[in-house]
Design a protein around this motif. Structure first.
Motif, PDB file in Angstrom:
ATOM      1  N   VAL A  77      -1.315  10.920   6.129  1.00 41.04           N
ATOM      2  CA  VAL A  77      -1.141  11.687   4.889  1.00 41.04           C
ATOM      3  C   VAL A  77      -2.190  12.785   4.785  1.00 41.04           C
ATOM      4  O   VAL A  77      -1.865  13.942   4.492  1.00 41.04           O
TER       5      VAL A  77
ATOM      6  N   LYS B 243      -1.773   5.063   7.924  1.00 40.72           N
ATOM      7  CA  LYS B 243      -0.948   5.856   7.007  1.00 40.72           C
ATOM      8  C   LYS B 243      -1.801   6.857   6.238  1.00 40.72           C
ATOM      9  O   LYS B 243      -1.388   7.984   6.004  1.00 40.72           O
TER      10      LYS B 243
ATOM     11  N   MET C  85       0.846  -1.195   0.000  1.00 40.36           N
ATOM     12  CA  MET C  85       0.000   0.000   0.000  1.00 40.36           C
ATOM     13  C   MET C  85       0.865   1.222   0.000  1.00 40.36           C
ATOM     14  O   MET C  85       1.840   1.311   0.728  1.00 40.36           O
ATOM     15  N   GLN C  86       0.532   2.188  -0.827  1.00 42.21           N
ATOM     16  CA  GLN C  86       1.233   3.463  -0.745  1.00 42.21           C
ATOM     17  C   GLN C  86       0.310   4.630  -1.045  1.00 42.21           C
ATOM     18  O   GLN C  86      -0.691   4.494  -1.732  1.00 42.21           O
ATOM     19  N   PHE C  87       0.702   5.782  -0.496  1.00 44.35           N
ATOM     20  CA  PHE C  87      -0.068   7.000  -0.701  1.00 44.35           C
ATOM     21  C   PHE C  87       0.856   8.078  -1.232  1.00 44.35           C
ATOM     22  O   PHE C  87       2.031   8.149  -0.853  1.00 44.35           O
ATOM     23  N   SER C  88       0.323   8.909  -2.113  1.00 46.05           N
ATOM     24  CA  SER C  88       1.073  10.080  -2.547  1.00 46.05           C
ATOM     25  C   SER C  88       0.051  11.201  -2.698  1.00 46.05           C
ATOM     26  O   SER C  88      -1.150  10.937  -2.770  1.00 46.05           O
TER      27      SER C  88
ATOM     28  N   SER D 144      -4.348   6.622  -3.504  1.00 41.20           N
ATOM     29  CA  SER D 144      -4.204   5.441  -2.661  1.00 41.20           C
ATOM     30  C   SER D 144      -4.023   4.243  -3.582  1.00 41.20           C
ATOM     31  O   SER D 144      -4.863   3.975  -4.430  1.00 41.20           O
TER      32      SER D 144
ATOM     33  N   ALA E 270      -2.826  -0.221   6.281  1.00 43.71           N
ATOM     34  CA  ALA E 270      -2.691   1.041   5.535  1.00 43.71           C
ATOM     35  C   ALA E 270      -3.485   2.187   6.157  1.00 43.71           C
ATOM     36  O   ALA E 270      -3.132   3.358   5.971  1.00 43.71           O
TER      37      ALA E 270
ATOM     38  N   THR F  80      -7.196   1.250  -5.839  1.00 40.80           N
ATOM     39  CA  THR F  80      -7.435   0.550  -4.571  1.00 40.80           C
ATOM     40  C   THR F  80      -8.505  -0.504  -4.825  1.00 40.80           C
ATOM     41  O   THR F  80      -9.675  -0.180  -4.966  1.00 40.80           O
TER      42      THR F  80
END
Lengths: 139, 110
Positions: free
Chosen positions: B31, B27, B1-4, B16, B24, B50
């Protein structure tokens, strides 16, 4: 015994890593049983992850041994079955077993209501320090 | 999982990617808190990549919505995939977290 077409499992410490590992096993199960319709995969996987997350977030150890999580997921001719267990765990608090949907401002407490909405049957068993959720979904 | 995230003139877009689960969820809260603290209270969470959200992820979105509103803005979601749509509908939260087809459309009307 009902015939098992595909089966996957996980056993390990109750932790965040377990949640990701169980999800990977679910994905692998669908690879093994590609005929299972998308709607059934989606609902069943969500219910299994909710049950596992409930254990990781709420299960407390009985003594000095840490809680371990065990998942057995199987595809059978007309249903999907999951046994999601917490070993070395205390009996859950009544509050953690709340199955009504909370109000819309709430940031937690929807897991059990969601599980009930997603599967055909939900059974809870407690035996010798092990709590087990048995989830089935007719396909 | 990543967020920007990316801040533009009228809103901030948080992307997401992956499973929005109990791992996740904290996090995402961090963010969005950072975005709102930076002065962008109109937030779109883009969920196009997602494919899974559980009740912890939903709880985080609700917390983020409250944070954005407390700062005078709003939080909207875009690019909702079938599993996320299902969770929103079964929990009756589709009425609170309105889904838009894209991040651009989310604040396009105001």
């Amino acid at each position: 015994m009902t015939e098992v077409i595909a089966r996957r499992g996980f056993h390990g410490p109750s932790s965040e890593e377990a949640i990701e590992a169980i999800h990977n096993e679910l994905d692998a199960l669908w690879d093994d049983a590609s005929f299972v319709p998308d709607m059934d995969r989606m609902t069943f996987a969500t219910a299994v992850i909710e049950a596992a997350a409930n254990i990781v977030q709420h299960a407390l150890p009985v003594a000095d041994k840490p809680v371990e999580i065990d998942v057995d997921i199987s595809v059978r001719p007309s249903r999907l079955v999951a046994r999601v267990s917490a070993f070395n765990a205390r009996e859950p608090f009544a509050n953690d077993m709340q199955a009504n949907m909370p109000d819309e401002e709430a940031e937690s407490g929807r897991g059990l209501a969601l599980i009930e909405a997603l599967v055909t049957t939900v059974t809870f068993e407690r035996q010798d320090g092990t709590n087990t959720w048995i989830l089935t979904r007719n396909t | 999982m990543q967020f920007s995230y990316e801040v533009n003139d009228s809103y901030a877009e948080v992307k997401s990617v992956g499973r929005l689960n109990m791992v996740a969820a904290p996090k995402l809260r961090e963010v969005v808190a950072e975005v709102v603290a930076g002065g962008s209270s109109r937030v779109v969470v883009n969920l196009a990549e997602t494919d899974f959200m559980d009740s912890s992820g939903l709880g985080a979105l609700i917390g983020c919505l409250k944070a954005a509103r407390q700062a005078g803005g709003d939080l909207r979601i875009a690019g909702v995939q079938p599993q996320v749509k299902m969770v929103l509908e079964l929990t009756n939260m589709d009425r609170v977290l309105t889904a838009y087809p894209s991040a651009e459309a989310a604040f396009g009307d105001d």
